[in-house]
Design a protein around this motif. Structure first.
Motif, mmCIF file in Angstrom:
data_model
loop_
_atom_site.group_PDB
_atom_site.id
_atom_site.type_symbol
_atom_site.label_atom_id
_atom_site.label_comp_id
_atom_site.label_asym_id
_atom_site.label_seq_id
_atom_site.Cartn_x
_atom_site.Cartn_y
_atom_site.Cartn_z
ATOM 1 N N SER A 117 -16.880 77.891 -13.191
ATOM 2 C CA SER A 117 -18.062 77.279 -12.594
ATOM 3 C C SER A 117 -19.248 78.234 -12.618
ATOM 4 O O SER A 117 -20.382 77.845 -12.926
ATOM 5 C CB SER A 117 -17.752 76.864 -11.153
ATOM 6 O OG SER A 117 -18.897 76.403 -10.494
ATOM 7 N N ILE A 118 -19.002 79.509 -12.295
ATOM 8 C CA ILE A 118 -20.068 80.504 -12.302
ATOM 9 C C ILE A 118 -20.544 80.773 -13.733
ATOM 10 O O ILE A 118 -21.741 80.867 -14.004
ATOM 11 C CB ILE A 118 -19.589 81.807 -11.641
ATOM 12 C CG1 ILE A 118 -19.335 81.577 -10.146
ATOM 13 C CG2 ILE A 118 -20.606 82.927 -11.841
ATOM 14 C CD1 ILE A 118 -18.688 82.752 -9.448
ATOM 15 N N ALA A 119 -19.583 80.890 -14.648
ATOM 16 C CA ALA A 119 -19.931 81.256 -16.029
ATOM 17 C C ALA A 119 -20.690 80.156 -16.762
ATOM 18 O O ALA A 119 -21.647 80.440 -17.504
ATOM 19 C CB ALA A 119 -18.663 81.610 -16.794
ATOM 20 N N PHE A 120 -20.277 78.913 -16.572
ATOM 21 C CA PHE A 120 -20.825 77.822 -17.383
ATOM 22 C C PHE A 120 -21.682 76.830 -16.598
ATOM 23 O O PHE A 120 -22.350 75.993 -17.195
ATOM 24 C CB PHE A 120 -19.686 77.070 -18.077
ATOM 25 C CG PHE A 120 -18.728 77.966 -18.799
ATOM 26 C CD1 PHE A 120 -19.189 78.855 -19.772
ATOM 27 C CD2 PHE A 120 -17.370 77.963 -18.506
ATOM 28 C CE1 PHE A 120 -18.319 79.693 -20.434
ATOM 29 C CE2 PHE A 120 -16.486 78.803 -19.173
ATOM 30 C CZ PHE A 120 -16.959 79.678 -20.137
ATOM 31 N N GLY A 121 -21.630 76.933 -15.275
ATOM 32 C CA GLY A 121 -22.358 75.995 -14.426
ATOM 33 C C GLY A 121 -21.426 74.944 -13.856
ATOM 34 O O GLY A 121 -20.555 74.412 -14.561
ATOM 35 N N ASP A 122 -21.605 74.649 -12.582
ATOM 36 C CA ASP A 122 -20.711 73.692 -11.928
ATOM 37 C C ASP A 122 -20.852 72.299 -12.526
ATOM 38 O O ASP A 122 -19.872 71.561 -12.636
ATOM 39 C CB ASP A 122 -21.003 73.652 -10.430
ATOM 40 C CG ASP A 122 -19.884 72.981 -9.646
ATOM 41 O OD1 ASP A 122 -18.770 73.535 -9.608
ATOM 42 O OD2 ASP A 122 -20.117 71.886 -9.084
ATOM 43 N N ASP A 123 -22.057 71.955 -12.934
ATOM 44 C CA ASP A 123 -22.252 70.630 -13.521
ATOM 45 C C ASP A 123 -21.498 70.492 -14.837
ATOM 46 O O ASP A 123 -20.923 69.437 -15.140
ATOM 47 C CB ASP A 123 -23.738 70.350 -13.729
ATOM 48 C CG ASP A 123 -24.445 71.425 -14.546
ATOM 49 O OD1 ASP A 123 -23.916 72.550 -14.656
ATOM 50 O OD2 ASP A 123 -25.534 71.133 -15.082
#
Length: 315
Positions: A117-123
């Motif tokens: 989630s942090i690396a790629f974005g939660d969305d």
């Protein structure tokens, strides 16, 4: 009792000479190794609390980019030879050298799902979790295998245990079936590292995200391997006594992390601690907060007031 003996007694629901306590908050991720060591030791020494939790304020070095479902099969996390891991390892060694062996030191870890989630974005994570769960699961397993190695190395480098921030059970994010498929197996991969080692321990922190108003499904975690469990009482309406009955484990927490401990006054801090212990009892509990202490200009004297109130509690 030493601080280590006291906390271990709580883990095993045995009598203690006084109720232990522990609080923590976030630091600047750009701090040097020595600055990070100094900040943790300042909190520990000035408040007199009973364990040291090393904050995880750096992003895991996740490699890869997600532009399509197939990309999940090709992500990774750097191994324990990386500079990122070495910094954290040096912090453990430095704190242990200064604090000695009579206090337990826990390294904070987030799970593979949070790392993604942090690396790629939660969305991005949530989009592919719903559209291509098989691919996401494969990627999360890769990250979990890498973070297993990190956990074992942390413990071999001198940490007594893992403080595991278990997330993604927020109401409305996943169904329980989805969570059991995409989150739980990889949480367990990390938690089982300490669970299968002698004299190593897990603190389970059940955490929610602000976009879900911190509401989590506490009951989903009852079979997680943990020596003591922590969650947000205020955000979930889930009392400590209920948690003790459900988890059948020692309990950490009870205090509003955005309330008296952050704002004062000291009299209210002490009253809150005494109220928690009056209701729960003094066996199998370590006083702490719902989560990291929040707010600007966090005052160590406020934290010391809470620690002293726990230490001086008389039923």
């Amino acid at each position: 009792m030493t601080k280590k003996e006291r906390v271990l007694a709580v883990f095993h629901n045995k009598k203690v000479d006084y109720v232990p306590a522990g609080f923590w908050f976030h630091y600047n991720a750009d701090d040097t190794v020595q600055e990070t060591i100094d900040e943790h030791l300042k909190l520990y020494r000035e408040t007199g609390m009973d364990l040291i939790k090393i904050m995880q304020d750096y992003m895991y070095p996740v490699e890869g980019n997600i532009t399509c479902a197939d990309d999940w099969y090709h992500i990774s996390v750097k191994d324990t030879s990386s500079e990122e891991f070495k910094k954290m390892s040096d912090v453990i060694h430095g704190i242990r050298k200064e604090a000695g062996n009579d206090v337990l030191i826990f390294q904070t870890m987030y799970g593979p799902t949070k790392a993604a989630s942090i690396a790629f974005g939660d969305d991005v994570l949530m989009k592919y979790a719903k559209e291509s769960p098989k691919a996401v699961k494969a990627g999360l397993e890769i990250l979990a295998e890498g973070l297993q190695k990190w956990a074992r190395a942390f413990l071999e480098d001198g940490a007594d245990g893992i403080y595991y921030s278990a997330q993604f059970s927020e109401n409305g994010r996943f169904t329980k079936e989805q969570w059991e498929d995409l989150v739980k197996p990889f949480d367990l991969m990390i938690l089982n590292v300490a669970d299968t080692m002698s004299d190593r321990y897990n603190i389970l922190h059940i955490c929610g995200e602000p976009e879900y108003e911190f509401h989590t499904s506490i009951d989903w975690f009852t079979d997680y391997p943990a020596d003591i469990v922590n969650w947000s009482v205020k955000d979930n309406g889930y009392p400590l006594k209920k948690g003790r009955a459900v988890f059948q484990k020692a309990i950490l927490g009870g205090m509003d992390n955005k309330g008296n401990i952050a704002k004062g006054p000291k009299e209210s801090i002490a009253d809150e601690v005494h109220g928690i212990l009056d209701a729960f009892g003094s066996l199998g509990i370590m006083i702490g907060a719902d989560c990291t202490v929040q707010g600007e200009n966090i005052r160590l004297d406020y934290i010391k007031t809470a620690v002293d109130a726990a230490h001086n509690y008389k039923k």
